[in-house]
Design an enzyme around this catalytic site. Structure first.
Site, PDB file in Angstrom:
ATOM      1  N   CYS A   1       0.663  -1.236  -0.136  1.00  0.00           N
ATOM      2  CA  CYS A   1       0.007   0.144   0.015  1.00  0.00           C
ATOM      3  C   CYS A   1       1.015   1.167  -0.009  1.00  0.00           C
ATOM      4  CB  CYS A   1      -1.085  -0.193   1.379  1.00  0.00           C
ATOM      5  SG  CYS A   1      -0.593  -0.821   2.706  1.00  0.00           S
TER       6      CYS A   1
ATOM      7  N   ARG B   1       6.921 -11.083   5.441  1.00  0.00           N
ATOM      8  CA  ARG B   1       6.440 -11.012   6.510  1.00  0.00           C
ATOM      9  C   ARG B   1       6.959 -11.887   7.604  1.00  0.00           C
ATOM     10  NH1 ARG B   1      -0.039  -9.939   5.762  1.00  0.00           N
ATOM     11  NH2 ARG B   1       0.014  -8.175   4.097  1.00  0.00           N
TER      12      ARG B   1
ATOM     13  N   GLN C   1       0.777 -11.039  -3.127  1.00  0.00           N
ATOM     14  CA  GLN C   1      -0.504 -10.601  -3.038  1.00  0.00           C
ATOM     15  C   GLN C   1      -1.060  -9.971  -4.332  1.00  0.00           C
ATOM     16  OE1 GLN C   1      -0.702  -7.642   0.499  1.00  0.00           O
ATOM     17  NE2 GLN C   1      -2.146  -9.105   1.220  1.00  0.00           N
TER      18      GLN C   1
ATOM     19  N   ASP D   1      -2.630  -7.578  -4.837  1.00  0.00           N
ATOM     20  CA  ASP D   1      -3.208  -6.386  -4.051  1.00  0.00           C
ATOM     21  C   ASP D   1      -3.586  -5.316  -5.034  1.00  0.00           C
ATOM     22  OD1 ASP D   1      -3.281  -5.318  -1.640  1.00  0.00           O
ATOM     23  OD2 ASP D   1      -1.243  -5.205  -1.408  1.00  0.00           O
TER      24      ASP D   1
ATOM     25  N   HIS E   1      -5.340  -0.926  -4.838  1.00  0.00           N
ATOM     26  CA  HIS E   1      -5.641   0.224  -3.795  1.00  0.00           C
ATOM     27  C   HIS E   1      -6.190   1.134  -4.709  1.00  0.00           C
ATOM     28  CE1 HIS E   1      -2.462  -1.779  -1.781  1.00  0.00           C
ATOM     29  NE2 HIS E   1      -3.015  -1.446  -0.659  1.00  0.00           N
TER      30      HIS E   1
ATOM     31  N   LYS F   1     -12.793  -3.824   7.759  1.00  0.00           N
ATOM     32  CA  LYS F   1     -12.550  -4.719   6.747  1.00  0.00           C
ATOM     33  C   LYS F   1     -13.715  -5.714   6.404  1.00  0.00           C
ATOM     34  CE  LYS F   1      -9.459  -8.016   9.116  1.00  0.00           C
ATOM     35  NZ  LYS F   1      -8.424  -8.956   9.258  1.00  0.00           N
TER      36      LYS F   1
ATOM     37  N   HIS G   1      -8.236  -0.961   0.390  1.00  0.00           N
ATOM     38  CA  HIS G   1      -7.446  -2.075  -0.219  1.00  0.00           C
ATOM     39  C   HIS G   1      -8.404  -3.214  -0.409  1.00  0.00           C
ATOM     40  CE1 HIS G   1      -4.123  -0.096   2.933  1.00  0.00           C
ATOM     41  NE2 HIS G   1      -5.396   0.322   3.179  1.00  0.00           N
TER      42      HIS G   1
END
Length: 710
Positions: free
Chosen positions: A401, A430, A448, A450, A452, A536, A582
């Site tokens: 992000c 991570r 991911q 991902d 945004h 979320k 997200h």
């Protein structure tokens, strides 16, 4: 106040239920008051019964039918006076559900022997009700603790909640349990059940309970009482025979109602999840109301073991984890990489079709970036340690992000540019502790899908709805027919764990709720489980075995736009701050792939299979025809493998079948002359000869429609 327990090391407890001392909010009902005051009990069929205060749900059940009373487990009471309506979507976190006080003005589950003292709605919960299974399993946890203390009286107790698949109980004992101990515990559980001892609720003051626990060295009980009760509270506990356990309840009428129970396994767990604390022993078990249901459960577990993605990953040569490289790092082998390519290609094409722009970002960034984003403060324990370079300290990225924000900020934005949707299949890293990793499902490095979305507040609801639509498309395309949705919100009593004002949080939660309501999607609210930057929506798919998997998530964020001073020029010519969404729909490519392997047991549908068609020439003289068939199939876009070994035909067929190849085409003299192939379909066997052109047309249709069938 009830009988005061004499706590000893053989009588510690698990959970507890604080209740206010009788006084201003809870009128004290004497025996005389209860016998003269009448209350109205409203039943589900609309009937209303006038009964003396103090009447129990069990007495009502018996008055309706002794058979009904025999199958009742607990009761649900909904007070009529000053009732606080329960949110049907809200689910209390498990720890709070065990220990925090329930509202006396909200619907609640109670023991069948609990006296009713005011006008109320009464529902009698039988063994067929899903909530009854949770009560059974929590009662089974008490039975387990009883058995352990009778066998090993030096043991200290933690807590024993029900779970989706059974229950567990945490124990502290210097000497670890052995497999032989678990066998003995199982046998002792049977004895406890056979004694059919009633579960009886009693109470004691908080101060006396703390003194007794501290005296006996029950550090876990002391912690729970201190955390979840207030000075002046009176707390409840449950007795069954000589065993005493602090607990909110409710419970089954007696231990004999536990019926079908089995201890399943043993694991280690640090007290409070901190490896600096004592290591506990967590004994797992499961329980059902019938042996038939218990047997079916273990049959599902056996099937799940056959589908274990770690075993199938090795058998089908899809991926590996290499000790020399490190735990939690995935090596994608050619066949697994092919499936990954198909997944990622589909995702990228869908993103482009839905108005996203594709981006790529670095794997590391200076610590300053993570300080600005807040990850350094809120998330550092999940990040790899900093790398000291000559110009600055860097960290590997745990999330994409902040990078997408920097791309947004690279040029001025107008309201006409919004929404800006940036998507990336980005690698993140991570820090997972060594004991927590599990195949593809929990790793240290993953990809991911991902994205945004930066938009105006007026656009947020439409964007969230579009994300939910996208999530549904992902799940249905890859063969999942059912999913469940949770809305995770913040805990306003613990603001230190969250960024942003209460006003912002309420606005954000409301936006997600309206989006879900607009879609007509049922959901549960999970308090306290939001990300630190916003609430979320989590979409949990249900696989072929009925298991839930957390994958897709849509998250609202008002924190990062403020931290990075993001802006756009509005229609009024003034600068405004955008809001941010997200979203990750695979969740991670690795985890989604692991779930796919287990869902399909490695037998992927035609469009996903790494090798779609296996070719088996009967003898070496059919090699030329094999090359012709291979060329035509590849020209049609299929992934093909030829087994040209000098082996028997059945051996070649078996090898392709073991690799779960959707189609196996066999050919000899007859097929070569006719331009045909003999078709074997996975799971269906030999389907006979077919012209090659006809087979190609049929197979192309399966791929084009992304069919789950062959």
């Amino acid at each position: 106040m009830g009988l005061k327990p004499a706590f000893t090391s053989t009588q510690p407890a698990c959970g507890f239920y604080p209740v206010k001392l009788r006084g201003s909010s809870n009128p004290a009902y004497t025996q005389e008051t209860m016998s003269t005051q009448m209350i109205a009990v409203h039943l589900p069929d609309g009937a209303v019964r006038e009964v003396p205060a103090g009447t129990t749900p069990l007495e009502i059940a018996n008055s309706i039918s002794p058979r009904l009373a025999a199958v009742c487990v607990v009761a649900r009471l909904t007070p009529l006076a000053g009732v606080k309506e329960a949110d049907p979507n809200e689910e209390t976190p498990s720890e709070a559900a065990m220990y925090a006080a329930e509202s006396a003005s909200a619907p609640r589950l109670v023991d069948l022997t609990s006296p009713m003292t005011a006008d109320t709605k009464l529902e009698l919960i039988t063994e067929k009700d899903p909530e009854a299974l949770k009560v059974l399993r929590h009662s089974a946890a008490h039975v387990l603790a009883t058995a352990v203390l009778e066998l090993f009286p030096e043991t200290k107790l933690g807590h024993g909640p029900a779970t989706d698949s059974g229950f567990f109980y945490d124990f502290y004992r210097e000497k670890p349990f052995t497999p032989e101990d678990l066998v003995a515990i199982d046998a002792k559980i049977a004895e406890v059940i056979a004694r059919n001892e009633p579960f009886v609720r009693e109470s004691a003051t908080r101060e006396q309970s703390l003194a007794d626990f501290e005296r006996d060295g029950d550090f876990m009980k002391t912690h729970f009482v201190t955390k979840f009760t207030q000075p002046g509270d009176e707390i409840s506990f449950y007795r069954s025979g000589k065993f005493l356990d602090f607990c909110r309840g409710p419970h089954l009428p007696s231990t004999g109602r536990v019926k079908a129970v089995k201890v399943t396994n043993l694991a280690g767990a640090y007290w409070l999840g901190d490896e600096k604390n004592p290591q506990l022993q967590r004994v797992y078990g499961t329980a059902f109301f019938s042996q038939k249901d218990l047997d079916a459960h273990f049959a599902r577990l056996e099937e799940a073991a056959k589908r274990d993605h770690r075993l199938l990953g090795k058998q089908l040569d899809l991926f590996s984890i290499q000790d020399l490289a490190g735990a939690g790092l995935i090596f994608w082998h050619p066949k697994g990489a092919m499936i990954r390519k198909i997944m990622e290609d589909w995702m990228r094409e869908e993103c482009l079709r839905r108005g996203y722009s594709l981006v790529y970002t670095p794997h590391v960034a200076k610590v300053n970036l993570w300080q600005t984003s807040g990850h350094e403060g809120f998330y550092s324990q999940n990040m790899f340690t900093p790398m000291e370079l000559d110009d600055a300290n860097y960290r590997m990225k745990p999330m994409n992000c902040p990078f997408h924000i920097l791309i947004y900020k690279n040029s001025p934005k107008s309201y006409r540019d919004l929404p800006v949707r940036l998507a990336e299949l980005g690698n993140v890293y991570r820090y997972e502790r060594s004991g927590t990793m599990h195949g593809l499902l929990r790793v240290r490095g993953f990809t991911q899908d991902d994205a945004h979305i930066f938009c105006m507040p007026s656009q947020i609801e439409d964007e969230v709805v579009a994300c939910i639509d996208f999530a549904e498309a992902v799940l249905t395309t890859f063969g999942f027919k059912e999913f469940k949705v949770e809305l995770s919100t913040w805990d306003p009593s613990d603001p230190g764990h969250y960024a942003g004002s209460a006003e912002n949080w309420n606005l954000a939660v409301g936006g997600l709720q309206r989006a879900l309501d607009r879609k007509g999607i049922a959901y549960k609210t999970i308090p306290g489980e939001a990300a630190f930057y916003g609430p979320k929506i989590d979409v949990k798919l249900v696989d072929v075995l009925g298991r839930l998997w957390q994958l897709s998530t849509v998250q609202f964020d008002f924190n990062l736009p403020a931290r990075f001073e993001m802006e756009y020029v509005g229609e009024d010519g003034e600068k405004h701050q955008p809001v941010m969404v997200h979203r990750a729909l695979f969740g991670s490519v690795e985890r989604f792939f692991g779930v796919l392997i287990e869902h399909y047991a490695g037998a992927f549908p035609m469009w996903l299979a790494p090798i779609q068609i296996g070719l088996v020439p009967i003898s070496e003289r059919h090699a030329d025809y094999a090359k012709k068939v291979e060329a035509e199939l590849k020209a049609a876009g299929f992934r093909v493998e030829v087994d040209g070994r000098n082996e028997k035909m059945n051996s070649k067929i078996r090898d392709f079948a073991n690799q779960k190849t959707p189609y196996i085409l066999v050919f000899g003299d007859k097929e070569s002359e006719a331009g045909a192939v003999s078709v074997r379909v996975r799971g269906q066997g030999d389907r006979g000869a077919m012209p090659l052109t006809e087979f190609i047309a049929k197979a192309k249709e399966l791929v084009a429609t992304q069919s789950m069938e062959l």
